[in-house]
Every structure is written in structure tokens, then in C-alpha cells.
Design a protein around this motif. Sequence first.
Motif, mmCIF file in Angstrom:
data_model
loop_
_atom_site.group_PDB
_atom_site.id
_atom_site.type_symbol
_atom_site.label_atom_id
_atom_site.label_comp_id
_atom_site.label_asym_id
_atom_site.label_seq_id
_atom_site.Cartn_x
_atom_site.Cartn_y
_atom_site.Cartn_z
ATOM 1 N N ASP A 20 87.031 41.648 51.326
ATOM 2 C CA ASP A 20 86.732 42.467 50.160
ATOM 3 C C ASP A 20 85.656 43.472 50.576
ATOM 4 O O ASP A 20 84.464 43.181 50.518
ATOM 5 N N GLN A 21 86.095 44.638 51.022
ATOM 6 C CA GLN A 21 85.160 45.651 51.513
ATOM 7 C C GLN A 21 84.179 46.093 50.438
ATOM 8 O O GLN A 21 83.057 46.476 50.760
ATOM 9 N N ASP A 22 84.571 46.047 49.175
ATOM 10 C CA ASP A 22 83.688 46.491 48.096
ATOM 11 C C ASP A 22 82.444 45.624 47.953
ATOM 12 O O ASP A 22 81.420 46.083 47.473
ATOM 13 N N LYS A 23 82.520 44.368 48.375
ATOM 14 C CA LYS A 23 81.390 43.456 48.254
ATOM 15 C C LYS A 23 80.621 43.267 49.563
ATOM 16 O O LYS A 23 79.597 42.600 49.594
ATOM 17 N N CYS A 24 81.111 43.848 50.651
ATOM 18 C CA CYS A 24 80.500 43.691 51.968
ATOM 19 C C CYS A 24 79.089 44.298 51.978
ATOM 20 O O CYS A 24 78.860 45.388 51.460
ATOM 21 N N VAL A 25 78.140 43.560 52.595
ATOM 22 C CA VAL A 25 76.755 44.039 52.703
ATOM 23 C C VAL A 25 76.413 44.500 54.120
ATOM 24 O O VAL A 25 75.253 44.753 54.429
ATOM 25 N N ILE A 34 80.350 48.665 57.020
ATOM 26 C CA ILE A 34 81.241 47.832 56.212
ATOM 27 C C ILE A 34 82.332 47.235 57.107
ATOM 28 O O ILE A 34 82.827 47.871 58.030
ATOM 29 N N CYS A 63 79.214 34.617 56.382
ATOM 30 C CA CYS A 63 79.141 35.868 55.619
ATOM 31 C C CYS A 63 78.267 35.663 54.379
ATOM 32 O O CYS A 63 78.614 34.870 53.505
ATOM 33 N N ALA A 97 77.797 37.579 51.870
ATOM 34 C CA ALA A 97 78.410 38.098 50.645
ATOM 35 C C ALA A 97 79.733 37.394 50.321
ATOM 36 O O ALA A 97 80.348 37.687 49.299
ATOM 37 N N VAL A 128 82.738 37.654 51.582
ATOM 38 C CA VAL A 128 83.843 38.600 51.415
ATOM 39 C C VAL A 128 85.077 38.245 52.226
ATOM 40 O O VAL A 128 86.116 38.887 52.081
ATOM 41 N N THR A 151 88.090 35.708 53.135
ATOM 42 C CA THR A 151 88.882 34.559 52.713
ATOM 43 C C THR A 151 90.110 34.489 53.618
ATOM 44 O O THR A 151 90.440 35.471 54.305
#
Length: 64
Positions: free
Chosen positions: A6-11, A32, A55, A57, A59, A61
Motif C-alpha cells: 500500500d504505497q499510500d501508507k508507506c513511510v 516510497i 515494516c 507502517a 504496508v 501483505t
Amino acid sequence: MKVFVDQDKCVACGQCVAAAPEVFDQRDEDGIVILLDENPPSEQDGDVREAAGVCPALVITFQE
């Protein structure tokens, strides 16, 4: 194993790349995660599990 990110949640911490560099990379501009291989060979299963576990975050799975 099929891997998802989930790139949107990657820190952008890079722990996934350290754990499984054949499966994950990071974008140059912002760090990212980039999924290099969504169906890595079974020899990479342990590395993918480690990457998902470290990880911060959560992200990464995967499905068996």
C-alpha cells in the motif's frame, strides 16, 4: 506467494529493501516502496515475511 504493498501508507523507511532487496525497492524522489516482484520465487518467502514484519507502517501483505 503473492505480495501486495500500500504505497499510500508507506513511510519510506527502507526496512523492506534491507530485508528483501530482490522484491522491494524505493522511488528515488521520495523513498516510497516499489514492488519489484509480486510473485517472488519460494526461496524469497522468508525475506518477504521478514519485510512485512519489520515494516513500521504495515504496508506489506501477502497471500500464500
